[in-house]
Design a protein around this motif. Structure first.
Motif, PDB file in Angstrom:
ATOM      1  N   GLY A 232      74.794   7.494  57.900  1.00  0.00           N
ATOM      2  CA  GLY A 232      75.303   8.939  57.381  1.00  0.00           C
ATOM      3  C   GLY A 232      75.771   9.707  58.230  1.00  0.00           C
ATOM      4  N   PRO A 233      76.126  10.981  57.900  1.00  0.00           N
ATOM      5  CA  PRO A 233      76.254  11.347  56.531  1.00  0.00           C
ATOM      6  C   PRO A 233      77.557  10.711  55.812  1.00  0.00           C
ATOM      7  CG  PRO A 233      77.111  13.343  57.585  1.00  0.00           C
ATOM      8  CD  PRO A 233      76.731  12.193  58.764  1.00  0.00           C
ATOM      9  N   PHE A 234      77.240  10.688  54.407  1.00  0.00           N
ATOM     10  CA  PHE A 234      78.628  10.137  53.585  1.00  0.00           C
ATOM     11  C   PHE A 234      79.076  11.367  52.889  1.00  0.00           C
ATOM     12  CE2 PHE A 234      75.779   6.516  54.187  1.00  0.00           C
ATOM     13  CZ  PHE A 234      76.776   5.417  54.492  1.00  0.00           C
ATOM     14  N   PRO A 235      80.273  11.418  52.288  1.00  0.00           N
ATOM     15  CA  PRO A 235      80.591  12.591  51.571  1.00  0.00           C
ATOM     16  C   PRO A 235      79.862  12.418  50.165  1.00  0.00           C
ATOM     17  CG  PRO A 235      82.564  11.087  52.078  1.00  0.00           C
ATOM     18  CD  PRO A 235      81.368  10.436  52.637  1.00  0.00           C
ATOM     19  N   THR A 236      79.483  11.564  49.471  1.00  0.00           N
ATOM     20  CA  THR A 236      78.176  11.599  48.475  1.00  0.00           C
ATOM     21  C   THR A 236      77.675  10.281  48.435  1.00  0.00           C
ATOM     22  OG1 THR A 236      78.140  12.436  46.342  1.00  0.00           O
ATOM     23  CG2 THR A 236      80.275  11.379  46.681  1.00  0.00           C
ATOM     24  N   ILE A 237      76.485  10.309  47.755  1.00  0.00           N
ATOM     25  CA  ILE A 237      75.952   8.989  47.266  1.00  0.00           C
ATOM     26  C   ILE A 237      75.650   9.167  45.749  1.00  0.00           C
ATOM     27  CG2 ILE A 237      74.124   7.376  47.720  1.00  0.00           C
ATOM     28  CD1 ILE A 237      73.735   8.601  50.496  1.00  0.00           C
ATOM     29  N   GLY A 238      76.362   8.048  45.122  1.00  0.00           N
ATOM     30  CA  GLY A 238      75.861   8.133  43.585  1.00  0.00           C
ATOM     31  C   GLY A 238      75.121   7.008  43.228  1.00  0.00           C
ATOM     32  N   CYS A 239      74.148   7.122  42.430  1.00  0.00           N
ATOM     33  CA  CYS A 239      73.136   6.087  42.232  1.00  0.00           C
ATOM     34  C   CYS A 239      72.914   6.017  40.899  1.00  0.00           C
ATOM     35  CB  CYS A 239      71.820   6.608  42.801  1.00  0.00           C
ATOM     36  SG  CYS A 239      71.599   6.486  44.540  1.00  0.00           S
TER      37      CYS A 239
ATOM     38  N   GLY B 258      66.028   8.435  38.611  1.00  0.00           N
ATOM     39  CA  GLY B 258      66.223   7.166  37.655  1.00  0.00           C
ATOM     40  C   GLY B 258      66.173   5.958  38.735  1.00  0.00           C
ATOM     41  N   ILE B 259      66.061   6.297  39.944  1.00  0.00           N
ATOM     42  CA  ILE B 259      65.988   4.732  40.780  1.00  0.00           C
ATOM     43  C   ILE B 259      64.880   4.590  41.229  1.00  0.00           C
ATOM     44  CG2 ILE B 259      68.433   5.644  41.641  1.00  0.00           C
ATOM     45  CD1 ILE B 259      66.874   6.391  44.085  1.00  0.00           C
ATOM     46  N   THR B 260      64.699   3.219  41.440  1.00  0.00           N
ATOM     47  CA  THR B 260      63.313   2.589  41.917  1.00  0.00           C
ATOM     48  C   THR B 260      62.967   2.913  43.194  1.00  0.00           C
ATOM     49  OG1 THR B 260      64.313   0.714  42.889  1.00  0.00           O
ATOM     50  CG2 THR B 260      64.088   0.531  40.534  1.00  0.00           C
ATOM     51  N   ALA B 261      61.704   2.654  43.488  1.00  0.00           N
ATOM     52  CA  ALA B 261      60.947   3.209  44.745  1.00  0.00           C
ATOM     53  C   ALA B 261      62.049   2.497  45.915  1.00  0.00           C
ATOM     54  CB  ALA B 261      59.446   2.797  45.000  1.00  0.00           C
ATOM     55  N   ARG B 262      62.120   1.041  45.607  1.00  0.00           N
ATOM     56  CA  ARG B 262      62.969   0.263  46.977  1.00  0.00           C
ATOM     57  C   ARG B 262      64.240   0.824  46.900  1.00  0.00           C
ATOM     58  NH1 ARG B 262      62.263  -4.914  44.893  1.00  0.00           N
ATOM     59  NH2 ARG B 262      60.159  -5.022  45.907  1.00  0.00           N
ATOM     60  N   MET B 263      64.842   1.031  45.936  1.00  0.00           N
ATOM     61  CA  MET B 263      66.392   1.788  46.065  1.00  0.00           C
ATOM     62  C   MET B 263      66.353   3.158  46.734  1.00  0.00           C
ATOM     63  SD  MET B 263      69.493   1.152  45.439  1.00  0.00           S
ATOM     64  CE  MET B 263      70.081   1.776  47.151  1.00  0.00           C
ATOM     65  N   LYS B 264      65.219   3.733  46.531  1.00  0.00           N
ATOM     66  CA  LYS B 264      64.975   5.023  47.180  1.00  0.00           C
ATOM     67  C   LYS B 264      65.088   5.003  48.580  1.00  0.00           C
ATOM     68  CE  LYS B 264      64.500   9.882  47.193  1.00  0.00           C
ATOM     69  NZ  LYS B 264      63.984  10.003  48.437  1.00  0.00           N
ATOM     70  N   LYS B 265      64.117   3.866  49.124  1.00  0.00           N
ATOM     71  CA  LYS B 265      63.964   3.708  50.269  1.00  0.00           C
ATOM     72  C   LYS B 265      65.101   3.232  50.973  1.00  0.00           C
ATOM     73  CE  LYS B 265      61.175   0.843  53.470  1.00  0.00           C
ATOM     74  NZ  LYS B 265      60.213  -0.244  53.576  1.00  0.00           N
ATOM     75  N   VAL B 266      65.929   2.406  50.482  1.00  0.00           N
ATOM     76  CA  VAL B 266      67.240   1.977  51.122  1.00  0.00           C
ATOM     77  C   VAL B 266      68.402   3.129  51.004  1.00  0.00           C
ATOM     78  CG1 VAL B 266      69.433   0.429  50.583  1.00  0.00           C
ATOM     79  CG2 VAL B 266      66.954  -0.566  50.305  1.00  0.00           C
ATOM     80  N   HIS B 267      68.261   3.855  50.050  1.00  0.00           N
ATOM     81  CA  HIS B 267      69.139   5.019  50.091  1.00  0.00           C
ATOM     82  C   HIS B 267      68.833   6.053  51.115  1.00  0.00           C
ATOM     83  CE1 HIS B 267      69.664   9.371  49.143  1.00  0.00           C
ATOM     84  NE2 HIS B 267      70.468   9.011  48.241  1.00  0.00           N
ATOM     85  N   ASP B 268      67.604   6.534  51.300  1.00  0.00           N
ATOM     86  CA  ASP B 268      67.402   7.032  52.526  1.00  0.00           C
ATOM     87  C   ASP B 268      67.358   6.542  54.035  1.00  0.00           C
ATOM     88  OD1 ASP B 268      66.516   8.745  50.541  1.00  0.00           O
ATOM     89  OD2 ASP B 268      64.325   8.512  50.975  1.00  0.00           O
ATOM     90  N   ILE B 269      67.270   5.020  54.205  1.00  0.00           N
ATOM     91  CA  ILE B 269      67.296   4.516  55.347  1.00  0.00           C
ATOM     92  C   ILE B 269      68.764   4.291  55.829  1.00  0.00           C
ATOM     93  CG2 ILE B 269      67.045   2.502  56.597  1.00  0.00           C
ATOM     94  CD1 ILE B 269      64.421   1.956  55.298  1.00  0.00           C
ATOM     95  N   VAL B 270      69.706   4.000  54.662  1.00  0.00           N
ATOM     96  CA  VAL B 270      71.098   3.813  54.972  1.00  0.00           C
ATOM     97  C   VAL B 270      71.847   5.366  55.193  1.00  0.00           C
ATOM     98  CG1 VAL B 270      73.295   3.152  53.875  1.00  0.00           C
ATOM     99  CG2 VAL B 270      71.396   1.749  53.641  1.00  0.00           C
ATOM    100  N   ASP B 271      71.240   6.218  54.524  1.00  0.00           N
ATOM    101  CA  ASP B 271      71.787   7.597  54.687  1.00  0.00           C
ATOM    102  C   ASP B 271      71.395   8.119  56.156  1.00  0.00           C
ATOM    103  OD1 ASP B 271      73.240   9.983  54.186  1.00  0.00           O
ATOM    104  OD2 ASP B 271      71.443  10.905  53.376  1.00  0.00           O
ATOM    105  N   GLN B 272      70.303   7.908  56.522  1.00  0.00           N
ATOM    106  CA  GLN B 272      69.530   8.557  57.856  1.00  0.00           C
ATOM    107  C   GLN B 272      70.412   7.513  59.034  1.00  0.00           C
ATOM    108  OE1 GLN B 272      65.504   7.679  58.419  1.00  0.00           O
ATOM    109  NE2 GLN B 272      65.449   8.736  60.365  1.00  0.00           N
ATOM    110  N   GLU B 273      70.589   6.220  58.683  1.00  0.00           N
ATOM    111  CA  GLU B 273      71.314   5.611  59.970  1.00  0.00           C
ATOM    112  C   GLU B 273      72.613   5.340  60.079  1.00  0.00           C
ATOM    113  OE1 GLU B 273      69.222   3.765  62.260  1.00  0.00           O
ATOM    114  OE2 GLU B 273      67.452   4.373  61.597  1.00  0.00           O
TER     115      GLU B 273
END
Length: 308
Positions: free
Chosen positions: A211-218, A194-209
Motif C-alpha cells: 500500500g497505500p491503496f485508494p481503498t480496501i473493501g472487505c 466481519g472478516i476472519t482473523a486470517r483475512m485481517k492478517k492478510v489485509h494488514d500485511i498486504v496493505d503494509q507491504e
C-alpha cells in the motif's frame, strides 16, 4: 377449357415444382434436430457437484462458479435465439398464406395454412412466398438458424468445459485436503468488520507491504459476494470510480497479485482475481474468466484476495 378444380390442381403441381427447386434454400433454413444444448439433467448434476465441492474444498470455487455463469448465459442466448427463430418462421408462414389467399381462395393453401406455424415454413406455402420475390425474410431466417446453431454449440462447449474443470479439481483432492488441514477455516469475528482473523492478517500485511491503496473493501453480502459475505475476502482497489487501471495503478495491481501468490502458502490465501483472471491455490495457475460486462466486475480496478 380449364375448370376451377383443374386450375387448383395446376397451381398445386406448380407449387410442388417450385418447392423442389427451392429445396437447397429450405434445407439451410431448417433448424438442427438438437435445438436444445445439453439437457437440464446434465446441467443440474454439474451444479449439484459444484455445491458439494464448495463445501468440501473450503468455500467459494470462483473459477467453477465463473464457468457455471458462462453456461447459464450461453443457454439463455441459445434459448432466446430459438424463440426468435420460431417467431420469424411463423411470421413468414403467415405472410405466405395471406399473400397466397389474397389472390383467391385456394383449397391447397387452406390445407397448408392449417399446419402448425412452426412447421408450415417447410412446405409448399414457402414456395409462394419465394416466388413473389420475398426471399429476404427467408434469408433472415437462415441467419437466425446459423446463429442459434452456433449458440447451441457454444453452450455445449461451455458445459464440456465445466465438466472438465470439475474433473480437474477432483484430481486435486489430496492437495486440497492438505491445504484445508493446514488452514482450518475460520469464523467471522465481531469487532473486525466481519472478516476472519486470517483475512485481517492478510489485509494488514498486504496493505503494509504494497500500500497505500485508494481503498480496501472487505465484508459485503450483496451481489456476487465471492467470499466477501463470510468475511474471507478483501478487494484491494488500485483505482476508484470504476476506472480501468493503467500506468502506476496497473503496476500496483500486478505487484499486489504477485505478492499474494508468492506468500499464499504462508498467509493461507485461497485465490486471487486480477484483470479478468484467477489464480486458485487449489488448482494453481492463471486462468481466464468470463466477461461480466464492466471494469469492476472484471477486476480491472482491484485485486481480489480470498483466504481459507
Amino acid at each position: 377449357m380449364e375448370t376451377p378444380t383443374s386450375t387448383r390442381w395446376r397451381r398445386a403441381r406448380l407449387a410442388l415444382v417450385g418447392f423442389a427447386a427451392a429445396a437447397p434454400l429450405l434445407a439451410s433454413a431448417t433448424p438442427s434436430a438438437q435445438a436444445d444444448p445439453g439437457d437440464s439433467g446434465r446441467v443440474s448434476k454439474l451444479n449439484a457437484q459444484i455445491e458439494r465441492l464448495d463445501k468440501a474444498y473450503g468455500g467459494d470455487l470462483a473459477k467453477l462458479k465463473d464457468t457455471q455463469f458462462a453456461v447459464k448465459q450461453a443457454l439463455k442466448k441459445s434459448q432466446d435465439l430459438k424463440q426468435d427463430l420460431t417467431a420469424a418462421r411463423a411470421l413468414v408462414a403467415q405472410m405466405a398464406a395471406s399473400q397466397y389467399m389474397s389472390n383467391g381462395a385456394d383449397p391447397s393453401v387452406t390445407a397448408l395454412s392449417s399446419d402448425d406455424p412452426s412447421t408450415v415454413l417447410n412446405n409448399a406455402s414457402l414456395v409462394s412466398h419465394v416466388a413473389q420475390n420475398q426471399a429476404g425474410k427467408v434469408k433472415q431466417i437462415q441467419v437466425l438458424v446459423a446463429s442459434q446453431e452456433q449458440a447451441r454449440r457454444d453452450a455445449e462447449k461451455k458445459i464440456d468445459e465445466l465438466e472438465g474443470e470439475i474433473k480437474d479439481l477432483v484430481k486435486q483432492k489430496a492437495r486440497v485436503k492438505a491445504l484445508l488441514k493446514k488452514y482450518k477455516p475460520e469464523s467471522p469475528s465481531v469487532g473486525m468488520g466481519g472478516i476472519t482473523a486470517r483475512m485481517k492478517k492478510v489485509h494488514d500485511i498486504v496493505d503494509q507491504e504494497m500500500g497505500p491503496f485508494p481503498t480496501i473493501g472487505c465484508f459485503r453480502s450483496t451481489g456476487d459476494p465471492q467470499d466477501h459475505g463470510t468475511g474471507h475476502a478483501c478487494d484491494f482497489m488500485v483505482t476508484t470510480g470504476g476506472t480501468m487501471a493503467a500506468g502506476a495503478a496497473k503496476d500496483l495491481g500486478d505487484r499486489t497479485a504477485a505478492f499474494a501468490i508468492s506468500n499464499a502458502s504462508k498467509l493461507g490465501i485461497k485465490y486471487i482475481i486480477w484483470r479478468q483472471r484467477i489464480y486458485d491455490m487449489r488448482s494453481p495457475g492463471w486462468r481466464a474468466m468470463e466477461n461480466r460486462g464492466g471494469v469492476t466486475a472484471n477486476h480491472y480496478d482491484h485485486v481480489h484476495i480470498s483466504v481459507f
